[in-house]
Design a protein around this motif. Structure first.
Motif, mmCIF file in Angstrom:
data_model
loop_
_atom_site.group_PDB
_atom_site.id
_atom_site.type_symbol
_atom_site.label_atom_id
_atom_site.label_comp_id
_atom_site.label_asym_id
_atom_site.label_seq_id
_atom_site.Cartn_x
_atom_site.Cartn_y
_atom_site.Cartn_z
ATOM 1 N N THR A 297 0.853 -1.188 0.000
ATOM 2 C CA THR A 297 0.000 0.000 0.000
ATOM 3 C C THR A 297 0.886 1.235 0.000
ATOM 4 O OG1 THR A 297 -1.963 -0.958 1.053
ATOM 5 C CG2 THR A 297 -1.583 1.386 1.396
ATOM 6 N N VAL A 298 0.619 2.139 -0.934
ATOM 7 C CA VAL A 298 1.355 3.397 -1.058
ATOM 8 C C VAL A 298 0.364 4.542 -0.890
ATOM 9 C CG1 VAL A 298 2.591 4.882 -2.664
ATOM 10 C CG2 VAL A 298 3.164 2.459 -2.540
ATOM 11 N N ILE A 299 0.708 5.534 -0.070
ATOM 12 C CA ILE A 299 -0.177 6.687 0.119
ATOM 13 C C ILE A 299 0.599 7.971 -0.155
ATOM 14 C CG2 ILE A 299 -1.677 5.485 1.733
ATOM 15 C CD1 ILE A 299 -0.286 6.897 4.033
ATOM 16 N N PRO A 300 -0.075 8.997 -0.696
ATOM 17 C CA PRO A 300 0.618 10.244 -1.050
ATOM 18 C C PRO A 300 1.115 11.029 0.158
ATOM 19 C CG PRO A 300 -1.468 10.031 -2.239
ATOM 20 C CD PRO A 300 -1.467 8.988 -1.173
ATOM 21 N N ASP A 301 0.365 10.984 1.262
ATOM 22 C CA ASP A 301 0.779 11.673 2.476
ATOM 23 C C ASP A 301 0.188 10.960 3.688
ATOM 24 O OD1 ASP A 301 -1.884 12.514 2.263
ATOM 25 O OD2 ASP A 301 -1.330 14.466 1.484
ATOM 26 N N SER A 302 0.497 11.459 4.854
ATOM 27 C CA SER A 302 0.194 10.731 6.085
ATOM 28 C C SER A 302 -1.300 10.590 6.323
ATOM 29 C CB SER A 302 0.828 11.449 7.280
ATOM 30 O OG SER A 302 2.227 11.538 7.122
ATOM 31 N N HIS A 303 -1.663 9.467 6.940
ATOM 32 C CA HIS A 303 -3.058 9.230 7.290
ATOM 33 C C HIS A 303 -3.317 9.680 8.723
ATOM 34 C CE1 HIS A 303 -1.717 5.748 9.642
ATOM 35 N NE2 HIS A 303 -1.034 5.349 8.587
ATOM 36 N N LEU A 304 -4.584 9.668 9.125
ATOM 37 C CA LEU A 304 -4.986 10.108 10.449
ATOM 38 C C LEU A 304 -4.449 9.168 11.520
ATOM 39 C CD1 LEU A 304 -8.701 11.041 9.664
ATOM 40 C CD2 LEU A 304 -6.712 12.538 9.636
ATOM 41 N N PHE A 305 -4.153 9.734 12.686
ATOM 42 C CA PHE A 305 -3.537 8.933 13.747
ATOM 43 C C PHE A 305 -4.448 7.811 14.217
ATOM 44 C CE2 PHE A 305 -6.274 11.372 16.474
ATOM 45 C CZ PHE A 305 -6.402 10.636 17.633
ATOM 46 N N ASN A 306 -5.773 8.005 14.130
ATOM 47 C CA ASN A 306 -6.680 6.968 14.635
ATOM 48 C C ASN A 306 -6.791 5.770 13.693
ATOM 49 O OD1 ASN A 306 -8.140 8.251 12.637
ATOM 50 N ND2 ASN A 306 -9.988 8.524 13.848
ATOM 51 N N LEU A 307 -6.051 5.803 12.580
ATOM 52 C CA LEU A 307 -6.017 4.660 11.668
ATOM 53 C C LEU A 307 -4.743 3.835 11.826
ATOM 54 C CD1 LEU A 307 -7.217 6.525 8.441
ATOM 55 C CD2 LEU A 307 -8.630 5.195 10.021
ATOM 56 N N ARG A 308 -3.843 4.284 12.683
ATOM 57 C CA ARG A 308 -2.525 3.658 12.768
ATOM 58 C C ARG A 308 -2.563 2.247 13.325
ATOM 59 N NH1 ARG A 308 -0.554 7.770 17.550
ATOM 60 N NH2 ARG A 308 -1.981 7.017 19.155
ATOM 61 N N ASP A 309 -3.640 1.900 14.040
ATOM 62 C CA ASP A 309 -3.725 0.568 14.620
ATOM 63 C C ASP A 309 -4.504 -0.422 13.760
ATOM 64 O OD1 ASP A 309 -2.221 1.215 16.882
ATOM 65 O OD2 ASP A 309 -3.966 1.989 17.945
ATOM 66 N N LEU A 310 -4.937 -0.006 12.574
ATOM 67 C CA LEU A 310 -5.589 -0.954 11.675
ATOM 68 C C LEU A 310 -4.577 -2.020 11.262
ATOM 69 C CD1 LEU A 310 -7.772 1.255 9.296
ATOM 70 C CD2 LEU A 310 -8.544 -0.204 11.176
ATOM 71 N N PRO A 311 -5.022 -3.257 11.118
ATOM 72 C CA PRO A 311 -4.091 -4.339 10.766
ATOM 73 C C PRO A 311 -3.337 -4.049 9.470
ATOM 74 C CG PRO A 311 -6.221 -5.236 11.430
ATOM 75 C CD PRO A 311 -6.400 -3.750 11.323
#
Length: 342
Positions: free
Chosen positions: A56-70
């Motif tokens: 998975t490649v993302i252009p910029d950082s995601h929200l902190f509340n998604l960091r614990d998704l598997p």
């Protein structure tokens, strides 16, 4: 049994591309939300299970509340690893374009995406797809790309490959784009899918706490300040506006995601039909709008702020001062009531 909405020819072609591919990249839009991240991570879990090399490649950082998704720990963020992200796109055999409708939504990775010789499959729920892809699966009527992606996996006969990790990622995407099933959620088939995801082990209560009920102290203070001091209520025009300047954001040590959901708060006021939130960024004003009923905030964002989105959830940008952006919104209140509110 849920209805079939994806064209069989698209499924056949997509299945062939997946079978032939060795190196797959899942990519989503800038400022990726739970639907974008959930869809991409679900893809990595399922296609890894059939032996594919997928990132998975993302252009910029995601929200902190998604960091614990598997699987979130393995995401390649182009703000940190730009060259590696470009290399993955360049070397891919197949790119899954998830939760965006045109390449420019990929920000700094737009050129790398367009230049890649990989086959592309688009799966999205935004209006008017405009991308060169081998397969385009676009259904704006569905609530979330993650929901559409689950149906795509089922049509590929990959249902049994959806494990607890993939199920939680899909459910996170669905919860995010429906406000935990509080809007865009009148499709009965969606709840059949939720039941299947829970049977596969997805913990909805845990996801709710993670996605909607986890805040830093600074985040709570910022949101309280915004509602107490910055919310403008236009009762006669059935609208509300909240603006936050860069100085105000800095005062409360703003980090990405701290204002997530703030735009929805005024909609709890009786009689308010649509709400707008404006946040000052370094080079522009970020616009978010939400509405209830059939009020089309996507039309407002498209016409006045160069954006778009869904009927009840849309966004855009304004290149100018925060006050000018706000004054533009105030200037169209009466016209909006005449056009859209009966």
């Amino acid at each position: 049994m849920i209805s079939r909405i994806i064209d069989e020819k698209a499924i056949v072609k997509a299945k062939g591309l997946i079978e032939q591919a060795e190196h797959i990249v899942a990519i989503c839009h800038t400022a990726p939300d739970g639907d974008a991240i959930g869809s991409c991570l679900a893809a990595t879990h399922v296609f890894s299970a059939i032996g594919k090399d997928i990132r998975t490649v993302i252009p910029d950082s995601h929200l902190f509340n998604l960091r614990d998704l598997p699987g979130a720990i393995d995401i390649v963020d182009a703000t940190k690893y730009y060259d590696f992200a470009v290399k993955l796109l360049t070397d891919a055999d197949l790119i899954l374009c998830l939760d965006f409708n045109e390449p420019k939504r990929c920000g700094r990775l737009e050129k790398a995406l367009c230049d890649s010789k990989a086959h592309k499959i688009l799966i999205d729920h935004h209006l008017n797809p405009n991308i060169e892809a081998d397969v385009i699966i676009s259904h704006p009527e569905v609530a979330a790309t993650a929901y559409l992606f689950f149906r795509f996996l089922c049509r590929l006969e990959f249902f049994n490959l959806i494990d607890k990790k993939a199920a939680e990622c899909v459910l996170a995407g669905m919860m995010t784009d429906t406000g935990n099933f509080s809007y865009n959620c009148d499709d009965p088939d969606m709840y059949v899918v939720v039941a299947e995801l829970i049977r596969k082990g997805a913990d909805k209560e845990k996801l709710y706490r993670q996605l909607f009920a986890t805040f830093s102290a600074n985040c709570l203070r910022l949101n309280s300040y915004a509602l107490l001091n910055k919310m403008e209520v236009y009762k006669d025009e059935c609208a509300a506006l909240i603006t936050l300047s860069r100085d105000e954001l800095n005062r409360y040590h703003y980090t990405k995601g701290d204002t997530e959901g703030l735009v929805n708060k005024p909609l709890s006021i009786p009689g308010i039909v649509y709400s707008c939130f404006m946040r000052q960024e370094a080079d522009m004003i970020k616009i978010s709008m939400r509405s209830v009923g059939d009020f089309p905030v996507n039309e407002l964002c498209s016409q006045y702020y160069g954006g778009g989105g869904h009927l009840n959830a849309a966004g855009g940008e304004y290149y100018g001062s925060l006050e000018d952006a706000a004054e533009l919104f105030r200037s169209i209140l009466k016209e909006n009531k005449k056009r859209y509110i009966k």
